[in-house]
Design an enzyme around this catalytic site. Structure first.
Site, PDB file in Angstrom:
ATOM      1  N   HIS A  82       7.673  -1.673   9.941  1.00  0.00           N
ATOM      2  CA  HIS A  82       7.014  -2.033   8.681  1.00  0.00           C
ATOM      3  C   HIS A  82       7.733  -1.495   7.443  1.00  0.00           C
ATOM      4  CE1 HIS A  82       3.748  -3.814   6.511  1.00  0.00           C
ATOM      5  NE2 HIS A  82       3.566  -2.708   5.822  1.00  0.00           N
ATOM      6  N   ASP A  87       6.747  -4.666  13.919  1.00  0.00           N
ATOM      7  CA  ASP A  87       6.284  -4.141  12.636  1.00  0.00           C
ATOM      8  C   ASP A  87       5.578  -2.787  12.765  1.00  0.00           C
ATOM      9  OD1 ASP A  87       5.542  -5.009   9.653  1.00  0.00           O
ATOM     10  OD2 ASP A  87       3.825  -4.021  10.576  1.00  0.00           O
ATOM     11  N   LEU A  97       0.844  -1.192   0.000  1.00  0.00           N
ATOM     12  CA  LEU A  97       0.000   0.000   0.000  1.00  0.00           C
ATOM     13  C   LEU A  97       0.884   1.248   0.000  1.00  0.00           C
ATOM     14  CD1 LEU A  97      -3.071   0.723   0.362  1.00  0.00           C
ATOM     15  CD2 LEU A  97      -2.637   0.797   2.813  1.00  0.00           C
ATOM     16  N   SER A 134       3.435  -6.720   2.265  1.00  0.00           N
ATOM     17  CA  SER A 134       2.291  -6.093   2.915  1.00  0.00           C
ATOM     18  C   SER A 134       0.998  -6.388   2.144  1.00  0.00           C
ATOM     19  CB  SER A 134       2.585  -4.596   3.042  1.00  0.00           C
ATOM     20  OG  SER A 134       1.714  -3.993   3.953  1.00  0.00           O
ATOM     21  N   GLN A 135       0.255  -5.347   1.791  1.00  0.00           N
ATOM     22  CA  GLN A 135      -0.984  -5.582   1.037  1.00  0.00           C
ATOM     23  C   GLN A 135      -0.733  -6.428  -0.217  1.00  0.00           C
ATOM     24  OE1 GLN A 135      -4.089  -2.382   0.256  1.00  0.00           O
ATOM     25  NE2 GLN A 135      -3.188  -2.493  -1.786  1.00  0.00           N
TER      26      GLN A 135
END
Ligand SMILES: *[C@@H]1O[C@H](CO)[C@@H](O)[C@H](O)[C@H]1NC(C)=O
Ligand SMILES: *[C@@H]1O[C@H](CO)[C@@H](O)[C@H](O)[C@H]1NC(C)=O
Ligand SMILES: *[C@@H]1O[C@H](CO)[C@@H](O)[C@H](O)[C@H]1NC(C)=O
Length: 293
Positions: free
Chosen positions: A274, A219, A36, A102-103
């Site tokens: 993250h 994260d 994202l 991630s996404q």
């Protein structure tokens, strides 16, 4: 911690990885799917590390749905990535590897579930909310400044909300019924809401040879962080680990089978925020041989 899984923590990880098993056949192409609000720029270091370890590897970061466009509905993005990836797969006789951040890890699952003849060998899920997201992170506050996480479901579990990627994997443990009814993405991928294609999707997903799950407690964005390893909150916000998830028990999308086949590796790494997973050399250095042969 989760002792029956293949968990390697920090230094240990470097010991276990690093045996060079690469054959003389040449390295399979590596495709990176971003997360994202990012795009190819963020993955330069990772590409370089892979090329250093495996000279000549064709590493491509797919330049699609970057930055704000990454909010598009996940099924739309799956279709877009499919159109770019499919020709690359067809060119790659021995298959390709996917690293999805991630996404992007959820997009990759969508792709692997719905592409019947994909040839993805390793699927590396890098700090990806595979079991969903339920947390007040900065990203959430940017979009819903006036909402507490407990109220986001009003937006997300509506047909309008499901037009945003983050709502596609919003998983409010206090709103199970609404989630099951409204989630057009995660509930289907997990087989939490049964559908006609489930058997087919499972078969497609199981074409991979290895699933690597990477994530960790520092994260700061993926919430709960255990979601990167398929753990998630129950109604009391207590973590239920992967093996005790209902959909794992039913093997609804093949996770239990992958695990039983010995094709699931779980890495818990602390000290990584993250935004640093793709630029942290320690995370990748010793493990490229293990993951990407
Ligand atoms: C690397 O892969 C891309 C597709 O991802 C392709 O367009 C390009 O030609 C490849 N480069 C080499 C040197 O094979
Ligand atoms: C949640 O907590 C309540 C109250 O402590 C308890 O009765 C219930 O069994 C718990 N539910 C789960 C799924 O653990
Ligand atoms: C890089 O990863 C290592 C291993 O998990 C961790 O100890 C370290 O804090 C990380 N550094 C950064 C900047 O994320």
């Amino acid at each position: 911690m989760r002792s029956s899984l293949n968990i390697n923590v920090n230094g240990l990880l470097l010991l276990l990885c690093g045996v060079n098993l690469a054959g003389t056949l040449g390295y399979k192409p590596v495709i990176i799917v971003h997360g994202l609000f990012d795009g190819p720029k963020q993955f330069l270091m990772m590409s370089r590390l892979i090329q250093e370890a495996h000279p000549g590897t064709n590493v491509s970061v797919i330049d699609l749905y970057d930055n704000m466009a990454s909010l598009k509905p996940l099924w739309v993005q799956v279709q877009g990535f499919k159109e770019l990836l499919y020709p690359i797969m067809q060119e790659a006789e021995n298959g390709i590897h996917l690293i999805c951040f991630s996404q992007g890890g959820l997009i990759c699952r969508g792709l692997l579930s719905t592409l019947p003849d994909h040839n993805v060998q390793s699927f590396i899920s890098l700090s990806s909310p595979q079991a969903g997201q339920y947390g007040d992170t900065d990203i959430l506050k940017m979009f819903f400044p006036h909402y507490l996480k407990a109220r986001v479901f009003h937006v997300c579990y509506s047909s309008v909300g499901q037009k945003w990627s983050i709502c596609n994997f919003w998983n409010d443990p206090h709103q199970r019924e609404r989630f099951l009814k409204s989630s057009n993405y995660l509930a289907l991928l997990n087989g939490e809401r049964p559908h006609r294609e489930m058997t087919e999707w499972r078969k497609n997903f199981l074409r991979i040879n290895k699933l690597v799950l990477i994530g960790g407690p520092d994260d700061g964005v993926i919430t709960p962080w255990e979601s990167s390893h398929f753990g998630f909150y129950d109604i009391n916000e207590t973590i239920v680990e992967m093996k005790n998830q209902e959909w794992y028990g039913r093997d609804s999308f093949g996770l239990k089978t992958l695990h039983a086949r010995g094709d699931l590796a779980v890495y818990v790494l602390s000290g990584v925020k993250h935004g640093y997973w793709h630029s942290n050399e320690t995370v990748f250095r010793g493990c490229i041989e293990e993951w990407l042969t």
